[in-house]
Scaffold this active site. Structure first.
Site, mmCIF file in Angstrom:
data_model
loop_
_atom_site.group_PDB
_atom_site.id
_atom_site.type_symbol
_atom_site.label_atom_id
_atom_site.label_comp_id
_atom_site.label_asym_id
_atom_site.label_seq_id
_atom_site.Cartn_x
_atom_site.Cartn_y
_atom_site.Cartn_z
ATOM 1 N N TYR A 1 0.755 -1.293 0.004
ATOM 2 C CA TYR A 1 -0.033 0.172 -0.061
ATOM 3 C C TYR A 1 0.715 1.108 0.026
ATOM 4 C CZ TYR A 1 -4.387 -2.446 0.969
ATOM 5 O OH TYR A 1 -5.658 -3.073 0.603
ATOM 6 N N LYS B 1 3.959 -15.321 3.186
ATOM 7 C CA LYS B 1 4.399 -16.100 1.834
ATOM 8 C C LYS B 1 5.779 -16.310 1.898
ATOM 9 C CE LYS B 1 2.985 -18.299 -2.045
ATOM 10 N NZ LYS B 1 2.202 -19.308 -2.046
ATOM 11 N N ASP C 1 -1.829 -18.569 1.224
ATOM 12 C CA ASP C 1 -2.752 -19.473 0.299
ATOM 13 C C ASP C 1 -3.444 -20.344 1.078
ATOM 14 O OD1 ASP C 1 -0.244 -20.470 0.499
ATOM 15 O OD2 ASP C 1 -0.260 -21.191 -1.612
ATOM 16 N N ASP D 1 -6.126 -7.283 4.360
ATOM 17 C CA ASP D 1 -7.178 -7.013 3.550
ATOM 18 C C ASP D 1 -7.930 -7.988 2.855
ATOM 19 O OD1 ASP D 1 -8.679 -5.021 2.012
ATOM 20 O OD2 ASP D 1 -7.582 -5.093 0.238
ATOM 21 N N ASP E 1 -11.815 -10.106 3.898
ATOM 22 C CA ASP E 1 -13.353 -9.837 3.274
ATOM 23 C C ASP E 1 -13.627 -11.314 3.235
ATOM 24 O OD1 ASP E 1 -13.129 -7.074 2.602
ATOM 25 O OD2 ASP E 1 -13.804 -7.459 0.558
HETATM 26 C C1 IPM Z 1 -10.499 -1.907 3.864
HETATM 27 C C2 IPM Z 1 -10.648 -1.508 2.529
HETATM 28 C C3 IPM Z 1 -9.462 -0.248 2.146
HETATM 29 C C4 IPM Z 1 -8.268 -1.026 1.968
HETATM 30 C C5 IPM Z 1 -9.814 0.263 0.713
HETATM 31 C C6 IPM Z 1 -11.032 0.996 0.830
HETATM 32 C C7 IPM Z 1 -8.622 1.169 0.530
HETATM 33 O O1 IPM Z 1 -10.752 -2.427 1.647
HETATM 34 O O2 IPM Z 1 -10.304 -1.225 4.870
HETATM 35 O O3 IPM Z 1 -10.155 -3.247 3.992
HETATM 36 O O4 IPM Z 1 -7.823 -1.752 1.199
HETATM 37 O O5 IPM Z 1 -7.606 -1.096 3.221
HETATM 38 MG MG MG Z 2 -10.734 -4.448 2.396
#
Ligand code: IPM
Ligand code: MG
Length: 353
Positions: A142, A187, A219, A243, A247
């Site tokens: 990032y 990794k 993975d 990240d 999700d």
């Molecule tokens: C998160 C989001 C952010 C990230 C985006 C919106 C930049 O996906 O907080 O997980 O990638 O960190």
């Molecule tokens: Mg995210």
């Protein structure tokens, strides 16, 4: 207690869920006799439109002067399919994390008994899953050096020993308070940055011999997480892996709209849902406010206000059990509730308990 909160509603559904978060916080303060003041600030696409900067200096100062930041969401479809845009809303979020020194992002994953069937995974796999993902938030791809021309592009995944050490200490502190099991996800079979992570983690582990430390490739971890989520207690990992894995982890709980997070580090701590700005839902009163409301619970607990945090969590559990739910988790044929109605129900619960 006197709480001074910087509120950054941001884009998309941000303002709608932010309002439910502050209403719940105000209700808690009223109920327990605390004082709270809110300082509002702009960020994201809204701030680009107004002042050309997704995290303006004035917003940064508002955050610095607060005890905590209550943030909602950033992102706008006008920028998503425009790779040529030089200023993007997400840069505001990265600037916020970097300038506030928020290197530790705490993302708890838990299940709600009344929502087990909302997970795409089988009930008996997700039942009682309860772990925390600790995502390093100010390093890695990032923030590493980037380059892009017409033919070639790269991002650099840079980590220093100091950055790895400090996030590991945070992770071990959580593991000690929980089931004393830390999984370091990397990794290391491919990436040099991961090999440094693993080396430093092996060293730091010597200081925490009461905690069981194991190492897992990302993975493999992504598979294990949906195959046997109960295996995990605390996961610590770098920015990008964290990240992606969180999700994925939201599928265990059943909705992205349920997961809160806390980001802590050098300056003002920040509390935010893990989901994005869901622009398609903006203004429709359908977004789930629970991730934001549970972020308020994390905020209260951060300041040691544990009974207050517990009451927020109780109210959230009660709302789910009473089928007071936004559309994405509504029971078939059940009552319809919107963002505001769920928030209001929780406020009423708090004021009457
Ligand atoms: C998160 C989001 C952010 C990230 C985006 C919106 C930049 O996906 O907080 O997980 O990638 O960190
Ligand atoms: Mg995210």
């Amino acid at each position: 207690m006197n709480l001074r909160i910087a509120v950054l509603p941001g884009d998309g559904i941000g303002p709608e869920i932010s309002k439910q978060g502050t209403d719940v916080l105000s209700a808690i303060c009223q109920r327990f006799g605390h004082e709270v003041t809110y300082d509002y600030a702009i960020c994201g696409a809204e701030a680009i439109d107004q002042v050309g900067d997704p995290f303006p200096e004035a917003s940064f100062q508002t955050c610095m002067n607060a005890d905590a930041v209550l943030f909602s969401a950033i992102g706008d479809p006008r920028y998503d399919n425009d790779p040529t845009a030089t200023v993007r809303p997400e840069q505001g979020l990265l600037a916020m994390r970097k300038r506030l020194g928020l290197f530790a992002n705490i993302r708890p994953i838990q299940t709600f008994p009344s929502l087990l069937h909302n997970s795409p995974l089988k009930d008996d796999i997700v039942r009682d899953a309860d772990f925390i993902c600790i995502r390093e938030l100010t390093g890695g791809l990032y923030f590493g050096e980037k380059y892009q021309d017409e033919e070639r592009a790269y991002d650099t995944n840079v980590y220093t020993r100091r950055e790895i050490e400090r996030i590991l200490h945070v992770a071990y502190a959580y593991a000690r308070r929980r089931r004393k099991h830390l999984t370091v996800v990397d990794k290391a079979n491919i990436l040099a940055s991961s090999r440094l992570w693993r080396k430093v983690a092996q060293e730091i582990a010597q200081q925490y011999t009461d905690v069981t430390t194991d190492f897992m490739y990302v993975d493999n971890a992504s598979m294990r997480m949906i195959q046997e989520p109960r295996f995990f207690d605390v996961i610590v990992t770098e920015n990008t892996f964290g990240d992606i894995l969180t999700d994925e982890a939201s599928c265990i709980t059943g909705s992205m709209g349920l997961l809160p997070s806390a980001s802590t580090g050098e300056h003002t701590p920040l509390f935010e849902p893990i989901h994005g700005s869901w622009p398609q839902a903006k203004g429709l009163n359908i977004a789930n406010p629970l991730a934001q409301i549970l972020s308020v619970a994390m905020l209260l607990e951060h300041f040691g206000l544990n009974s207050e945090g517990t009451l927020v969590r109780q109210a959230v559990d009660a709302s789910l059990e009473a089928n007071v739910r936004t559309p994405e988790i509504q029971v078939e044929g059940g009552p319809h509730y919107g963002t505001r109605e769920v928030g209001q129900w929780i406020v009423n619960y708090i004021l009457s308990h």
